[in-house]
Design an enzyme around this catalytic site. Structure first.
Site, PDB file in Angstrom:
ATOM      1  N   HIS A   1      -2.679  -1.970  -4.414  1.00  0.00           N
ATOM      2  CA  HIS A   1      -4.136  -2.039  -4.446  1.00  0.00           C
ATOM      3  C   HIS A   1      -4.695  -0.629  -4.568  1.00  0.00           C
ATOM      4  CE1 HIS A   1      -4.856  -0.607  -0.223  1.00  0.00           C
ATOM      5  NE2 HIS A   1      -3.653  -1.124  -0.044  1.00  0.00           N
TER       6      HIS A   1
ATOM      7  N   SER B   1       0.826  -1.204   0.000  1.00  0.00           N
ATOM      8  CA  SER B   1       0.000   0.000   0.000  1.00  0.00           C
ATOM      9  C   SER B   1       0.863   1.258   0.000  1.00  0.00           C
ATOM     10  CB  SER B   1      -0.938  -0.054   1.216  1.00  0.00           C
ATOM     11  OG  SER B   1      -1.909   0.947   1.173  1.00  0.00           O
TER      12      SER B   1
END
Length: 273
Positions: free
Chosen positions: A137, A114
């Site tokens: 993501h 992330s």
């Protein structure tokens, strides 16, 4: 500036009713005990959650800025093992490293997920452990409010996803649509996959990495508890207060609070993106 011409990520405006938190499933795969075998005055460790504010012990842009001032215009090594966290702090750290006037080498020791994977992209050279992971993501946060708040949060997150897509595409040389597919699939790249796709340049040797199993288990357990509480809607202040009590010996109170979450309408109905 960085030796590579990496794209700047422009600043965004955050919503006051939104918090950024590492995903529970990512924290489950994070081994907090992994760290660099050596360090020196020109190395920076990013080990743990990105951000944390006044109530956390995470890695903040303020701390990284201080470290870079101390290092000066010398080559810097950045060691990462992080499940991610605050997108804005991650962007700020990425931009600082991007603007550093000497070579930046990023070592992904265990996990760069992330916001931490955004930071990793600032490396002129990115090396990853063969047993390590890079995880990408779409932007993920926790929002509390009515349908208008939800719509505002969704609209706000779209440019974040585009910024990350463009950064990963630039760094890897991949097509934007392929990167979007990675992000939609919430992809974990093994060390080998990261090198193959161009998200990393090479591998770390086993001698460059160490693991503290005892402290790592404790840190990972605390991170999992906090991530679970965040997913149920507790604010950062509430989570940190309960964790402080746990570390002070008031275990029963924390466990009782966690059990109550599953039956509380307030938290069971909390929407999140």
């Amino acid at each position: 500036m960085s030796l590579r011409k990496l794209p700047e990520i422009k600043a965004f405006k955050a919503l006051s009713n939104m918090e950024w938190q590492p995903r529970t499933d990512v924290v489950d795969r994070w081994n907090a005990g992994i760290h660099a075998a050596t360090s020196d005055e020109a190395s920076i460790s990013i080990l743990g959650e990105i951000g944390g504010g006044d109530y956390g012990d995470g890695v903040t842009s303020k701390r990284i800025a201080g470290a870079l001032r101390s290092i000066g215009e010398r080559d810097v090594r950045v060691d990462i093992n992080s499940p991610g966290g605050d997108f804005f702090e991650g962007v700020a750290i990425y931009n600082m490293l991007r603007e550093h006037k000497a070579k930046v080498t990023v070592n992904v020791l265990g996990l760069a997920a992330s916001a931490a994977s955004v930071i990793a992209m600032a490396g002129d050279e990115i090396k990853v452990a063969k047993t390590g992971f890079l995880m990408v993501h779409n932007a993920w946060g926790i929002t509390i409010g009515n349908r208008h708040d939800m719509q505002a949060a969704a609209a706000m997150m779209e440019p974040f996803d585009r910024a990350m897509r463009d950064l990963y595409a630039e760094r890897s040389g991949s097509k934007a649509e392929d990167v979007e597919a990675w992000m939609d699939a919430e992809t974990f790249f093994t060390g080998e996959d990261a090198v193959k796709t161009g998200l990393a340049d090479g591998y770390l040797s086993d001698a460059e990495i160490e693991q503290d199993k005892d402290s790592g288990k404790r840190a990972s357990a605390i991170a999992k508890i906090e991530a679970s509480m965040a997913a149920q809607g507790l604010s950062r202040r509430e989570r940190r207060s309960l964790l402080a009590e746990l570390q002070g010996g008031l275990t029963y109170r924390l466990l009782t609070s966690c059990r109550a979450l599953t039956s509380s309408p307030r938290f069971a109905a909390t929407p999140k993106n």
